[in-house]
Design an enzyme around this catalytic site. Sequence first.
Site, mmCIF file in Angstrom:
data_model
loop_
_atom_site.group_PDB
_atom_site.id
_atom_site.type_symbol
_atom_site.label_atom_id
_atom_site.label_comp_id
_atom_site.label_asym_id
_atom_site.label_seq_id
_atom_site.Cartn_x
_atom_site.Cartn_y
_atom_site.Cartn_z
ATOM 1 C CG ASP A 35 -70.173 -23.396 -21.602
ATOM 2 O OD1 ASP A 35 -70.622 -24.091 -22.523
ATOM 3 O OD2 ASP A 35 -69.925 -23.852 -20.462
ATOM 4 N NE ARG A 55 -60.388 -28.688 -19.248
ATOM 5 C CZ ARG A 55 -59.949 -27.932 -18.265
ATOM 6 N NH1 ARG A 55 -58.666 -27.888 -17.988
ATOM 7 N NH2 ARG A 55 -60.760 -27.207 -17.544
ATOM 8 C CG ASP A 73 -66.470 -23.567 -20.755
ATOM 9 O OD1 ASP A 73 -66.451 -24.694 -20.239
ATOM 10 O OD2 ASP A 73 -66.461 -23.392 -21.993
ATOM 11 C CB THR A 87 -59.803 -37.611 -15.960
ATOM 12 O OG1 THR A 87 -60.266 -37.297 -17.290
ATOM 13 C CG2 THR A 87 -60.564 -38.822 -15.445
HETATM 14 C C1 PRP Z 1 -61.574 -25.997 -23.366
HETATM 15 C C2 PRP Z 1 -60.676 -25.157 -24.257
HETATM 16 C C3 PRP Z 1 -59.554 -26.099 -24.570
HETATM 17 C C4 PRP Z 1 -59.429 -26.879 -23.298
HETATM 18 C C5 PRP Z 1 -58.247 -26.374 -22.551
HETATM 19 O O1 PRP Z 1 -62.347 -26.878 -24.089
HETATM 20 O O2 PRP Z 1 -61.314 -24.671 -25.390
HETATM 21 O O3 PRP Z 1 -59.800 -26.938 -25.668
HETATM 22 O O4 PRP Z 1 -60.621 -26.662 -22.542
HETATM 23 O O5 PRP Z 1 -58.008 -27.138 -21.431
HETATM 24 P P1 PRP Z 1 -56.722 -28.051 -21.269
HETATM 25 O O6 PRP Z 1 -55.543 -27.221 -21.682
HETATM 26 O O7 PRP Z 1 -56.731 -28.379 -19.801
HETATM 27 O O8 PRP Z 1 -56.896 -29.273 -22.131
HETATM 28 P P2 PRP Z 1 -63.463 -27.805 -23.419
HETATM 29 O O9 PRP Z 1 -62.872 -29.087 -22.942
HETATM 30 O O10 PRP Z 1 -64.195 -27.007 -22.390
HETATM 31 O O11 PRP Z 1 -64.377 -28.219 -24.632
HETATM 32 P P3 PRP Z 1 -65.372 -27.292 -25.491
HETATM 33 O O12 PRP Z 1 -64.513 -26.333 -26.281
HETATM 34 O O13 PRP Z 1 -66.063 -28.278 -26.346
HETATM 35 O O14 PRP Z 1 -66.279 -26.570 -24.535
HETATM 36 N N1 URA Z 2 -61.093 -24.278 -20.655
HETATM 37 C C1 URA Z 2 -61.715 -23.090 -20.628
HETATM 38 O O1 URA Z 2 -62.576 -22.808 -21.474
HETATM 39 N N2 URA Z 2 -61.382 -22.222 -19.655
HETATM 40 C C2 URA Z 2 -60.447 -22.499 -18.745
HETATM 41 O O2 URA Z 2 -60.180 -21.642 -17.882
HETATM 42 C C3 URA Z 2 -59.806 -23.742 -18.780
HETATM 43 C C4 URA Z 2 -60.139 -24.620 -19.764
#
Ligand code: PRP
Ligand code: URA
Length: 209
Positions: free
Chosen positions: A203, A104, A200, A108
């Site tokens: 993370d 994400r 997160d 945005t």
């Molecule tokens: C997190 C999570 C989803 C997304 C959810 O990933 O694992 O993929 O956010 O959010 P949304 O429903 O608003 O799209 P992130 O973008 O943090 O990426 P990462 O897994 O690489 O840390």
């Molecule tokens: N992605 C995450 O990992 N946690 C949240 O709460 C939302 C998006």
Amino acid sequence: MSTVTITNHPLIQHKLSILRDKNTPSKDFRALVSEIAMLECYEATRDLQVQEIEIETPVAKCIAHNLEGKKLAFVPILRAGLGMVEGVLQLVPSARVGHIGLYRDPETLTPVEYYCKLPADISERDVIVLDPMLATGGSAIDAITQIKKRHPKSIKFMGIIAAPEGLAALEKAHPDVDIYCAAEDQRLNEIGYIVPGLGDAGDRIFGTK
Ligand code: PRP
Ligand code: URA
């Protein structure tokens, strides 16, 4: 219209409480994500088709059942969906695994795709998309749009925690996709995190913060 299944089995709820706790270390967090995914997968695969086969036990011949056809492909959304793969493969070891890389954009909140590798025979498989967090729904919607271009037999989404906003958006964008989650939380906060959520997920799984 999608069906939304919240698998609030006591074992899942217990594990989810530990998962949410900010003091749970990455090692335990990873194990819990995998275990919850395995338990949810039991429910998400309830409608798999079986066929009759004849086998011989040490005592007698009998009719038994095995899974029909080419079965399943799991597609984790990188990174956090990776944490669910081991658990679901324990239940369905013959499944294929595809990968979709999305993150994400922090400003945005829209998904940015950076990788997509799906099984060559995906058109003969039922797909379960894996991502622990369904927040705005943008990542899941985008991943499913990409997968649909390869015409799988069916698609389900399996998460762990969903926000009402994400559930509504995913149902609207892909009404043919059934959704499985362990909890529906209260809301999103101003930076798109699920409240109370677990923070997160990527993370916490990979210890990157
Ligand atoms: C997190 C999570 C989803 C997304 C959810 O990933 O694992 O993929 O956010 O959010 P949304 O429903 O608003 O799209 P992130 O973008 O943090 O990426 P990462 O897994 O690489 O840390
Ligand atoms: N992605 C995450 O990992 N946690 C949240 O709460 C939302 C998006």
